[in-house]
Design an enzyme around this catalytic site. Structure first.
Site, PDB file in Angstrom:
ATOM      1  N   HIS A 286       0.846  -1.190   0.000  1.00  0.00           N
ATOM      2  CA  HIS A 286       0.000   0.000   0.000  1.00  0.00           C
ATOM      3  C   HIS A 286       0.885   1.245   0.000  1.00  0.00           C
ATOM      4  O   HIS A 286       1.857   1.335   0.745  1.00  0.00           O
ATOM      5  CB  HIS A 286      -0.895  -0.003   1.249  1.00  0.00           C
ATOM      6  CG  HIS A 286      -1.548   1.309   1.521  1.00  0.00           C
ATOM      7  ND1 HIS A 286      -1.220   2.087   2.606  1.00  0.00           N
ATOM      8  CD2 HIS A 286      -2.512   1.985   0.845  1.00  0.00           C
ATOM      9  CE1 HIS A 286      -1.956   3.181   2.601  1.00  0.00           C
ATOM     10  NE2 HIS A 286      -2.749   3.148   1.544  1.00  0.00           N
TER      11      HIS A 286
ATOM     12  N   HIS B 257       2.203  11.413  -0.986  1.00  0.00           N
ATOM     13  CA  HIS B 257       1.271  11.023   0.069  1.00  0.00           C
ATOM     14  C   HIS B 257       1.325  12.141   1.109  1.00  0.00           C
ATOM     15  O   HIS B 257       2.095  12.085   2.052  1.00  0.00           O
ATOM     16  CB  HIS B 257       1.670   9.680   0.688  1.00  0.00           C
ATOM     17  CG  HIS B 257       0.602   9.091   1.565  1.00  0.00           C
ATOM     18  ND1 HIS B 257       0.874   8.199   2.572  1.00  0.00           N
ATOM     19  CD2 HIS B 257      -0.754   9.273   1.582  1.00  0.00           C
ATOM     20  CE1 HIS B 257      -0.246   7.844   3.164  1.00  0.00           C
ATOM     21  NE2 HIS B 257      -1.239   8.483   2.588  1.00  0.00           N
TER      22      HIS B 257
END
Length: 317
Positions: free
Chosen positions: A37, A114
């Site tokens: 992930h 992110h």
């Protein structure tokens, strides 16, 4: 211990090529495939600005108090520790890549993101993946590109052209039913999932890979969410079940000494015990790609466990 971990890594670096003939004709979306992930968060740039897609209040706080806010973002945005090549050596065959473009950069320069941007560029990393595949010619990697922060149509075109030119004949077209046998026959090694309408008309690009995300910091809620999704039935093609925990602002404020890593590792045993009960295949409740954070921890237990689920396919035939 270091030598032991290196040995384990090597044992998983060619796991697809080492599968017995009973697996060769099974579509890859019916196999259990380990994934990471937010694959590229191991190289986030603490000096970079916060993404424009992030909440305005976070952008403001990062601008006013960068020495406090940015380390906090790093602490809660870092989901992996291993480099891309190390993850592939560990056996990871699904890469979750969130793409971003910086406002003042040339159109053809792309990063991962992110919360903040990565140090490494998309060109550097995917070139590294292509070189790794050259050394592991019977391994197949699913690369899912999404998010696309700061992108417009021209930038999508630049990125798509780069993908096609980089992987070239390694790319499995989207009209193929990919099994190991089929991929080996045509030397296909890459399945490119592109989560944007700009991919339309490109046979080299597969549609969005559905990702089951619980959006909770409670591992028990993650498990119950995934069980609910299983009961609804699996998609026909590739899809991913995410074991990843997700914090919110309240959780961060209530746990100032924690990080995403400490939160994740404290729940790993519970999550892996759930994985042990799963099975791949075409049935309604079967899983395909299983993704996790910090995939190399505990002597690579996660990846080995997911790969091992495939043995249940042989026992059922």
């Amino acid at each position: 211990m270091e030598d032991e971990e290196i040995c384990i890594s090597r044992c998983c670096s060619d796991w697809m090529s080492e599968m017995t003939a009973g697996f060769w004709d099974i579509p890859l979306w019916n196999l259990a495939i380990p994934g990471s992930h937010d694959t590229m968060t191991y190289c986030l740039d603490q000096q970079s600005s916060v993404l424009k897609s992030e909440p305005k209040v976070l952008q403001l706080l990062a601008a006013l108090f960068p020495c406090i806010v940015r380390p906090c973002i790093i602490k809660w945005s870092t989901t992996q520790e291993d480099s891309i090549s190390n993850q592939l050596d560990l056996g990871i065959r699904f890469l979750d890549l969130r793409i971003a473009h910086k406002i003042k950069d040339p159109d053809e320069v792309f990063y991962f993101a992110h919360g903040i941007y990565s140090l490494l560029t998309v060109k550097e990393v995917l070139t590294e993946v292509s070189h790794w595949l050259d050394q592991h010619i019977k391994e197949v990697v699913i690369i899912a590109l999404s998010a696309f922060d700061g992108m417009n149509l021209d930038r999508h075109r630049d990125l798509i052209q780069f993908l096609i030119s980089t992987f070239n004949n390694k790319i499995c077209p989207n009209h193929v039913t990919p099994s190991l046998q089929e991929c080996w026959k045509h030397s296909y090694q890459v399945i490119l999932s592109y989560d944007d309408s700009a991919a339309s008309g490109h046979e080299e690009l597969w549609p969005r890979c559905e990702y089951w995300w619980a959006n909770t910091s409670d591992p028990n809620h993650v498990i119950s969410y995934l069980e609910e999704r299983k009961e609804e039935g699996r998609p026909d093609r590739f899809f991913a079940a995410g074991l990843n925990l997700t914090e919110d602002a309240k959780y961060i404020l209530c746990h100032p000494c924690q990080s995403l890593q400490s939160m994740t590792l404290s729940s790993y045993s519970l999550l892996l015990n759930w994985v042990k009960q799963q099975r791949p295949g075409s049935d309604k409740t079967c899983l395909n790609i299983i993704c996790a954070d910090f995939v190399g921890v505990f002597s690579n237990e996660f990846t080995q466990l997911v790969i091992g689920l495939n043995q249940r396919l042989l026992k059922e035939t």
